[in-house]
Design an enzyme around this catalytic site. Structure first.
Site, PDB file in Angstrom:
ATOM      1  N   LYS A   1       0.816  -1.542   0.042  1.00 15.27           N
ATOM      2  CA  LYS A   1       0.050   0.153  -0.023  1.00 15.27           C
ATOM      3  C   LYS A   1       0.990   0.580   0.211  1.00 15.27           C
ATOM      4  CE  LYS A   1      -4.596  -0.090   2.164  1.00 15.27           C
ATOM      5  NZ  LYS A   1      -5.255  -0.671   3.105  1.00 15.27           N
TER       6      LYS A   1
ATOM      7  N   ASP B   1      -9.981   3.665   2.145  1.00 14.80           N
ATOM      8  CA  ASP B   1     -10.016   3.688   3.580  1.00 14.80           C
ATOM      9  C   ASP B   1     -10.334   4.178   4.574  1.00 14.80           C
ATOM     10  OD1 ASP B   1      -8.257   1.087   3.440  1.00 14.80           O
ATOM     11  OD2 ASP B   1      -6.931   1.600   3.649  1.00 14.80           O
TER      12      ASP B   1
HETATM   13  P1  NAP Z   1      -0.196  -1.487  10.625  1.00 14.89           P
HETATM   14  O1  NAP Z   1       0.462  -0.423  10.049  1.00 14.89           O
HETATM   15  O2  NAP Z   1       0.593  -2.804  11.678  1.00 14.89           O
HETATM   16  O3  NAP Z   1      -0.207  -1.132  12.647  1.00 14.89           O
HETATM   17  C1  NAP Z   1      -1.182  -1.953  13.398  1.00 14.89           C
HETATM   18  C2  NAP Z   1      -1.664  -1.171  14.722  1.00 14.89           C
HETATM   19  O4  NAP Z   1      -1.855  -2.401  15.820  1.00 14.89           O
HETATM   20  C3  NAP Z   1      -0.347  -0.006  15.742  1.00 14.89           C
HETATM   21  O5  NAP Z   1      -0.807   0.550  15.795  1.00 14.89           O
HETATM   22  C4  NAP Z   1       0.345  -1.320  16.277  1.00 14.89           C
HETATM   23  O6  NAP Z   1       1.596  -0.779  17.006  1.00 14.89           O
HETATM   24  C5  NAP Z   1      -0.786  -1.407  16.889  1.00 14.89           C
HETATM   25  N1  NAP Z   1      -0.461  -2.635  17.518  1.00 14.89           N
HETATM   26  C6  NAP Z   1      -0.017  -4.504  17.548  1.00 14.89           C
HETATM   27  N2  NAP Z   1       0.025  -5.204  17.925  1.00 14.89           N
HETATM   28  C7  NAP Z   1      -0.618  -4.982  18.734  1.00 14.89           C
HETATM   29  C8  NAP Z   1       0.099  -5.569  19.938  1.00 14.89           C
HETATM   30  N3  NAP Z   1       0.387  -6.729  20.357  1.00 14.89           N
HETATM   31  N4  NAP Z   1      -0.179  -3.749  21.790  1.00 14.89           N
HETATM   32  C9  NAP Z   1      -0.096  -2.783  20.648  1.00 14.89           C
HETATM   33  N5  NAP Z   1      -0.939  -2.247  19.286  1.00 14.89           N
HETATM   34  C10 NAP Z   1      -0.455  -3.643  18.948  1.00 14.89           C
HETATM   35  O7  NAP Z   1      -1.487  -1.832  10.757  1.00 14.89           O
HETATM   36  P2  NAP Z   1      -3.097  -1.140   9.661  1.00 14.89           P
HETATM   37  O8  NAP Z   1      -3.195  -1.417   8.505  1.00 14.89           O
HETATM   38  O9  NAP Z   1      -2.984  -0.465  10.501  1.00 14.89           O
HETATM   39  O10 NAP Z   1      -4.266  -1.992  10.251  1.00 14.89           O
HETATM   40  C11 NAP Z   1      -4.264  -2.679  11.831  1.00 14.89           C
HETATM   41  C12 NAP Z   1      -5.810  -2.721  11.913  1.00 14.89           C
HETATM   42  O11 NAP Z   1      -7.078  -2.301  11.131  1.00 14.89           O
HETATM   43  C13 NAP Z   1      -5.636  -4.331  11.159  1.00 14.89           C
HETATM   44  O12 NAP Z   1      -6.265  -5.260  11.523  1.00 14.89           O
HETATM   45  C14 NAP Z   1      -6.443  -4.292  10.005  1.00 14.89           C
HETATM   46  O13 NAP Z   1      -7.128  -5.746   9.761  1.00 14.89           O
HETATM   47  C15 NAP Z   1      -7.641  -3.623  10.912  1.00 14.89           C
HETATM   48  N6  NAP Z   1      -8.125  -2.863   9.624  1.00 14.89           N
HETATM   49  C16 NAP Z   1      -9.480  -2.466   8.677  1.00 14.89           C
HETATM   50  C17 NAP Z   1     -10.039  -2.646   7.815  1.00 14.89           C
HETATM   51  C18 NAP Z   1     -11.460  -1.978   7.208  1.00 14.89           C
HETATM   52  O14 NAP Z   1     -11.528  -1.839   5.944  1.00 14.89           O
HETATM   53  N7  NAP Z   1     -12.442  -2.510   8.333  1.00 14.89           N
HETATM   54  C19 NAP Z   1      -9.267  -1.423   6.907  1.00 14.89           C
HETATM   55  C20 NAP Z   1      -7.245  -1.691   6.546  1.00 14.89           C
HETATM   56  C21 NAP Z   1      -7.075  -2.287   7.995  1.00 14.89           C
HETATM   57  P3  NAP Z   1       3.027  -0.031  17.233  1.00 14.89           P
HETATM   58  O15 NAP Z   1       2.874   1.028  16.118  1.00 14.89           O
HETATM   59  O16 NAP Z   1       3.357   0.308  18.471  1.00 14.89           O
HETATM   60  O17 NAP Z   1       3.323  -1.827  16.685  1.00 14.89           O
END
Ligand code: NAP
Length: 287
Positions: free
Chosen positions: A77, A114
Site C-alpha cells: 500500500k 480507506d
Molecule cells: P499496521 O500499520 O501494521 O498497524 C498496526 C497497529 O496495531 C499499530 O498501531 C500497532 O502498534 C498496533 N499493534 C499491533 N500489535 C500490537 C500489540 N501487541 N499491542 C499493542 N498494539 C499493537 O496495520 P494497519 O494496516 O494499520 O491495520 C490495523 C488493523 O486494521 C488490522 O487489524 C487491519 O486488518 C484493520 N483494517 C481494517 C480495515 C477495514 O476495512 N475494516 C481497513 C484497514 C485495516 P505499534 O505501532 O506499536 O506496532
C-alpha cells in the site's frame, strides 16, 4: 477455423483484482464477485499474490492483459505510491494507496478509499452520529489509523486523541496532521476516552489469533460511538464491552465494504450498493 466469425475482434471484458502478499485471506474477490453477479456485469476480479520485487513489472503488464485497475493490500500500500503517475491528494496525505486505476492514456492513478470507507460505514450504521460535536479517541497509529485521522479531520472533529504502543508513530501523526492531534501515553489510553464522542480501535488487537485489546473502558461515556477496524470476529471483545456499557457500536466489516465501492464504480461503470445482502455474501465467503 476459416469461419469469418473467428476474424471478428473479440470484445475484452474488464478485469480487476487485488494484489497482496499473501492474498488468500482477502475478502475482496467475494465482495466484487457479488456485485458483478448482482448487476449482471461481464467482468472478473481475481486475487493475485505478488512479491514486492515484482510489483512494478506486474503493474506494468496488467493493463496489456485487459485489466482496468486493482486494489493493493499489505505489503504494497505504501510502496505503490512511488510507481504511480497520478496520486490523489488523500492518498498523498495518508501516504498509502489501496485503489489503482489503469487509465486509457497509460497512466497509473492511485487513490486511497480507506478513510471514505471508514466514514461511510459510520454514517450508514449510525446516521445521527455527529463527530464534530466532540473529541475522538483513536487507539493505534499504523497505516489504517492514518486514513482514519485524515477522514476525522475532514469531518471537522475538534480534537483527535491518539495512543499507540510505539509512541513515536503517534508523535509522527501529530507532526504531520497538526495541532488538533493530542498524543497520550499507551499506559494512559483509558484516560483519553473521557468525554470522547467517537472511539476507534485501529490496532490489530482483538483480531482472531491476536490477544484482545486491553484498554480500560471505565471512562467511556455511554453516549460515545465505538467502532473497531477489526472485523474478524465481527464483534470483538472491545466492541462487546462497549456495548455492555451502553454505547452504540459499529463493526469494521462495513468499512471494508464501503472502501471497495469507488474502485468498483471506476472499473465497471456502476456505483454498487452496500447493503445486508453484500454483508451476508462476504461473511459467507470466509471463516
Ligand atoms: P499496521 O500499520 O501494521 O498497524 C498496526 C497497529 O496495531 C499499530 O498501531 C500497532 O502498534 C498496533 N499493534 C499491533 N500489535 C500490537 C500489540 N501487541 N499491542 C499493542 N498494539 C499493537 O496495520 P494497519 O494496516 O494499520 O491495520 C490495523 C488493523 O486494521 C488490522 O487489524 C487491519 O486488518 C484493520 N483494517 C481494517 C480495515 C477495514 O476495512 N475494516 C481497513 C484497514 C485495516 P505499534 O505501532 O506499536 O506496532
Amino acid at each position: 477455423m476459416h469461419d469469418t466469425d473467428t476474424h471478428k475482434p473479440i470484445a475484452s471484458i474488464p478485469l480487476a483484482g487485488v494484489i497482496g502478499w499473501p492474498v488468500a485471506q482477502s475478502r475482496s474477490p467475494a465482495l466484487h464477485a457479488h456485485w458483478l453477479r448482482r448487476y449482471g456485469i461481464a467482468g472478473a476480479y481475481v486475487p493475485m499474490a505478488v512479491l514486492s520485487e515484482h510489483l512494478g513489472q506486474v503493474l506494468h503488464a496488467l493493463p496489456k492483459a485487459g485489466f482496468v485497475g486493482v486494489n493493493v493490500t499489505i505489503p504494497h500500500k505504501e510502496s505503490v505510491l512511488a510507481l504511480a503517475d497520478v496520486v490523489t491528494d488523500r492518498a498523498a496525505l495518508i501516504g498509502a494507496a489501496n485503489t489503482l486505476i489503469f487509465r486509457p492514456d497509460g497512466r497509473l492513478h492511485a487513490d486511497n478509499t480507506d478513510g471514505y470507507g471508514f466514514m461511510a460505514n459510520l454514517r450508514q450504521r449510525a446516521p445521527d452520529w455527529a463527530p464534530e460535536h466532540g473529541p475522538a479517541a483513536l487507539i493505534g497509529a499504523g497505516g489504517a489509523a492514518r486514513a482514519v485521522v485524515a477522514a476525522l479531520l475532514e469531518a471537522q472533529v475538534p480534537e483527535i486523541r491518539i495512543a499507540n504502543r510505539t509512541r513515536l508513530r503517534a508523535d509522527q501523526l501529530r507532526a504531520e496532521f497538526g495541532a488538533r492531534i493530542v498524543v497520550y501515553d499507551w499506559a494512559q489510553a483509558g484516560n483519553m476516552l473521557d468525554g470522547a464522542v467517537t472511539v476507534v480501535n485501529a490496532t490489530s488487537m482483538g483480531m482472531v489469533g491476536k490477544p484482545p485489546l486491553r484498554v480500560p473502558l471505565d471512562a467511556l461515556s455511554p453516549g460515545a460511538l465505538v467502532t473497531d477496524l477489526v472485523y474478524n470476529p465481527l464483534e470483538t471483545a472491545f466492541l462487546a464491552e462497549a456495548r455492555a456499557r451502553g454505547c452504540r457500536t459499529v463493526d469494521g466489516l462495513g468499512m471494508l465494504l464501503h472502501q471497495a465501492a469507488p474502485g468498483f464504480e471506476r472499473w465497471f461503470g456502476r456505483r454498487p450498493d452496500v447493503d445486508d445482502d453484500l454483508r451476508r455474501a462476504v461473511l459467507a465467503s470466509g471463516p
